[in-house]
Design a protein around this motif. Structure first.
Motif, PDB file in Angstrom:
ATOM      1  N   TRP A   1      46.679  41.410  35.432  1.00 47.55           N
ATOM      2  CA  TRP A   1      46.234  40.015  35.438  1.00 47.55           C
ATOM      3  C   TRP A   1      46.708  39.305  36.705  1.00 47.55           C
ATOM      4  O   TRP A   1      45.950  38.521  37.306  1.00 47.55           O
ATOM      5  CB  TRP A   1      46.763  39.303  34.203  1.00 47.55           C
ATOM      6  CG  TRP A   1      46.317  37.887  34.062  1.00 47.55           C
ATOM      7  CD1 TRP A   1      45.206  37.425  33.429  1.00 47.55           C
ATOM      8  CD2 TRP A   1      46.982  36.716  34.590  1.00 47.55           C
ATOM      9  NE1 TRP A   1      45.127  36.055  33.527  1.00 47.55           N
ATOM     10  CE2 TRP A   1      46.201  35.593  34.231  1.00 47.55           C
ATOM     11  CE3 TRP A   1      48.154  36.523  35.325  1.00 47.55           C
ATOM     12  CZ2 TRP A   1      46.562  34.299  34.579  1.00 47.55           C
ATOM     13  CZ3 TRP A   1      48.510  35.228  35.682  1.00 47.55           C
ATOM     14  CH2 TRP A   1      47.720  34.129  35.304  1.00 47.55           C
TER      15      TRP A   1
ATOM     16  N   SER B   1      33.790  36.099  31.072  1.00 47.77           N
ATOM     17  CA  SER B   1      33.817  37.151  32.092  1.00 47.77           C
ATOM     18  C   SER B   1      32.544  37.997  32.088  1.00 47.77           C
ATOM     19  O   SER B   1      32.391  38.888  32.923  1.00 47.77           O
ATOM     20  CB  SER B   1      35.018  38.075  31.861  1.00 47.77           C
ATOM     21  OG  SER B   1      36.223  37.348  31.794  1.00 47.77           O
TER      22      SER B   1
ATOM     23  N   GLN C   1      45.008  51.464  41.736  1.00 51.50           N
ATOM     24  CA  GLN C   1      44.071  51.228  40.640  1.00 51.50           C
ATOM     25  C   GLN C   1      44.010  52.431  39.715  1.00 51.50           C
ATOM     26  O   GLN C   1      44.020  52.278  38.482  1.00 51.50           O
ATOM     27  CB  GLN C   1      42.678  50.927  41.191  1.00 51.50           C
ATOM     28  CG  GLN C   1      41.643  50.624  40.113  1.00 51.50           C
ATOM     29  CD  GLN C   1      40.348  50.104  40.703  1.00 51.50           C
ATOM     30  OE1 GLN C   1      40.185  48.925  40.955  1.00 51.50           O
ATOM     31  NE2 GLN C   1      39.405  51.009  40.934  1.00 51.50           N
TER      32      GLN C   1
ATOM     33  N   ALA D   1      44.696  40.157  39.817  1.00 49.48           N
ATOM     34  CA  ALA D   1      43.387  39.497  39.771  1.00 49.48           C
ATOM     35  C   ALA D   1      43.520  38.003  40.026  1.00 49.48           C
ATOM     36  O   ALA D   1      42.730  37.415  40.774  1.00 49.48           O
ATOM     37  CB  ALA D   1      42.721  39.756  38.424  1.00 49.48           C
ATOM     38  N   ARG D   2      44.514  37.374  39.402  1.00 45.88           N
ATOM     39  CA  ARG D   2      44.695  35.928  39.564  1.00 45.88           C
ATOM     40  C   ARG D   2      45.025  35.578  41.010  1.00 45.88           C
ATOM     41  O   ARG D   2      44.538  34.567  41.538  1.00 45.88           O
ATOM     42  CB  ARG D   2      45.821  35.465  38.633  1.00 45.88           C
ATOM     43  CG  ARG D   2      46.305  34.035  38.841  1.00 45.88           C
ATOM     44  CD  ARG D   2      45.256  32.993  38.472  1.00 45.88           C
ATOM     45  NE  ARG D   2      45.727  31.648  38.735  1.00 45.88           N
ATOM     46  CZ  ARG D   2      46.363  30.884  37.845  1.00 45.88           C
ATOM     47  NH1 ARG D   2      46.593  31.348  36.626  1.00 45.88           N
ATOM     48  NH2 ARG D   2      46.750  29.661  38.149  1.00 45.88           N
TER      49      ARG D   2
ATOM     50  N   TRP E   1      39.886  40.498  31.374  1.00 43.93           N
ATOM     51  CA  TRP E   1      39.588  39.549  32.441  1.00 43.93           C
ATOM     52  C   TRP E   1      39.879  40.150  33.812  1.00 43.93           C
ATOM     53  O   TRP E   1      39.086  39.995  34.750  1.00 43.93           O
ATOM     54  CB  TRP E   1      40.404  38.265  32.249  1.00 43.93           C
ATOM     55  CG  TRP E   1      40.102  37.256  33.313  1.00 43.93           C
ATOM     56  CD1 TRP E   1      39.037  36.406  33.360  1.00 43.93           C
ATOM     57  CD2 TRP E   1      40.850  37.027  34.513  1.00 43.93           C
ATOM     58  NE1 TRP E   1      39.079  35.651  34.518  1.00 43.93           N
ATOM     59  CE2 TRP E   1      40.178  36.005  35.244  1.00 43.93           C
ATOM     60  CE3 TRP E   1      42.024  37.575  35.040  1.00 43.93           C
ATOM     61  CZ2 TRP E   1      40.645  35.535  36.463  1.00 43.93           C
ATOM     62  CZ3 TRP E   1      42.495  37.103  36.271  1.00 43.93           C
ATOM     63  CH2 TRP E   1      41.803  36.088  36.966  1.00 43.93           C
ATOM     64  N   ALA E   2      41.000  40.846  33.936  1.00 46.14           N
ATOM     65  CA  ALA E   2      41.354  41.457  35.218  1.00 46.14           C
ATOM     66  C   ALA E   2      40.309  42.489  35.640  1.00 46.14           C
ATOM     67  O   ALA E   2      39.919  42.544  36.813  1.00 46.14           O
ATOM     68  CB  ALA E   2      42.735  42.105  35.129  1.00 46.14           C
TER      69      ALA E   2
ATOM     70  N   GLN F   1      37.273  41.030  37.221  1.00 48.46           N
ATOM     71  CA  GLN F   1      37.431  40.462  38.551  1.00 48.46           C
ATOM     72  C   GLN F   1      37.418  41.520  39.648  1.00 48.46           C
ATOM     73  O   GLN F   1      37.321  41.197  40.827  1.00 48.46           O
ATOM     74  CB  GLN F   1      38.748  39.675  38.630  1.00 48.46           C
ATOM     75  CG  GLN F   1      38.859  38.548  37.635  1.00 48.46           C
ATOM     76  CD  GLN F   1      37.749  37.532  37.772  1.00 48.46           C
ATOM     77  OE1 GLN F   1      37.554  36.936  38.845  1.00 48.46           O
ATOM     78  NE2 GLN F   1      36.989  37.334  36.702  1.00 48.46           N
ATOM     79  N   SER F   2      37.563  42.781  39.261  1.00 46.62           N
ATOM     80  CA  SER F   2      37.540  43.854  40.257  1.00 46.62           C
ATOM     81  C   SER F   2      36.430  44.826  39.889  1.00 46.62           C
ATOM     82  O   SER F   2      35.285  44.434  39.728  1.00 46.62           O
ATOM     83  CB  SER F   2      38.913  44.544  40.318  1.00 46.62           C
ATOM     84  OG  SER F   2      39.306  44.995  39.039  1.00 46.62           O
TER      85      SER F   2
ATOM     86  N   GLY G   1      44.136  37.246  43.578  1.00 47.78           N
ATOM     87  CA  GLY G   1      43.087  37.695  44.488  1.00 47.78           C
ATOM     88  C   GLY G   1      43.529  38.816  45.404  1.00 47.78           C
ATOM     89  O   GLY G   1      42.955  39.018  46.480  1.00 47.78           O
TER      90      GLY G   1
END
Length: 300
Positions: free
Chosen positions: A144, A229, A158, A147-148, A186-187, A190-191, A150
């Motif tokens: 998280w 998301s 990964q 991702a938050r 959520w994370a 974002q990727s 950036g």
């Protein structure tokens, strides 16, 4: 604060934790003054602190919501000089969370900290035994936080973090809070999405829903996170799934604002031509959706 200079780094970390238990508000001037004084003390003696104490203090400062730019700047330089491979998993998670949520300007120091911790995880936690040292909450917070903030995930990092999550999800004795799974979803959104992890999350939640009494609020958070998301997990959102049945069982426990979120989730599912909410729960959500905003806030 004449006592602060005689306190050990461990004492200051414990004091920081105690302050974090307060409900921060503008009226807590004494608490804010003490937090500022403790931050200044840490800044003046930063070389006395190890990663354990610093991670605790940064985490608590970030959770307080009180800006501490000098503290974060000085501690960031200190952390860059430390060997991240010696950080415990919980320390890594706390440090990353703190820098991801402290409303700081992006800086090379911050990126360097994220990079160092990512490299440390890849270097040290390559075996399943060492990956087991991470708690599920640590893995969730680390994903998280990247991702938050950036911060880009390198391919080796990964692969390592995904491997750790998949291993945890496969072990039924491992505890996963639903909010931790929300953070992971959520994370991933974002990727690069990982269908294998999403399938494991669905299997795990459907299994746990048979025995765990999920809180109504945490279930709404999970569904709302997926909706926002745009992450559709068919095995979970099928109205015959164990999870959706559990959501239905909790229908009398949802607050009006949660029912409105569930209704928006239902609309999103309908756009995808999927099941949506069970009819009994849909009707209750629709009623909340029709409530005027002023009445809604009064009810909650």
């Amino acid at each position: 604060m004449p006592l602060l200079p005689v306190l050990t780094p461990r004492d200051l970390a414990c004091g920081s934790y105690a302050l974090s238990l307060l409900s921060w508000s503008a009226s807590l001037k004494d608490g804010i003054t003490l937090l500022d004084s403790m931050a200044s003390e840490v800044v003046s003696r930063v070389d006395e602190f190890d990663s354990r104490a610093l991670s605790r203090i940064l985490f608590d400062a970030a959770k307080s919501g009180q800006p501490q730019p000098q503290l974060f700047s000085v501690v960031a330089r200190k952390l860059c000089d430390l060997d991240a491979t010696r950080f415990a998993p919980g320390e890594m998670a706390n440090i990353l969370f703190a820098f991801a949520t402290a409303s700081l300007r992006a800086s090379e120091l911050t990126s360097h900290i994220f990079h160092n911790i990512a490299e440390a995880i890849v270097a040290l936690y390559t075996s399943s035994t060492r990956l087991a040292w991470f708690k599920s909450a640590d893995l969730s917070t680390i994903m998280w936080s990247f991702a938050r903030a950036g911060e880009l995930l390198t391919n080796p990092f990964q692969r390592t973090i995904h491997k750790a999550i998949l291993a945890k999800l496969s072990k039924m004795h491992e505890t996963f809070r639903l909010n931790d799974l929300s953070n992971i979803v959520w994370a991933l959104s974002q990727s690069s999405s990982s269908p294998s992890i999403l399938r494991k999350i669905a299997t795990r939640i459907n299994f746990d829903a048979q025995s765990l009494d999920y809180e109504a609020a945490s279930m709404v958070t999970f569904l709302w996170t997926c909706c926002q998301s745009n992450v559709h997990i068919g095995e979970l959102f099928n109205e015959n799934s164990n999870f959706m049945k559990h959501c239905l069982e909790k229908r009398e426990e949802y607050k009006d604002d949660e029912l409105r979120k569930l209704y928006n989730f239902h609309l999103w599912q309908q756009e995808l031509r999927c099941d949506g909410l069970p009819s009994e729960l849909h009707d209750k959500c629709f009623e909340a959706h029709l409530l005027p905003s002023d009445l809604l806030s009064a009810n909650d």
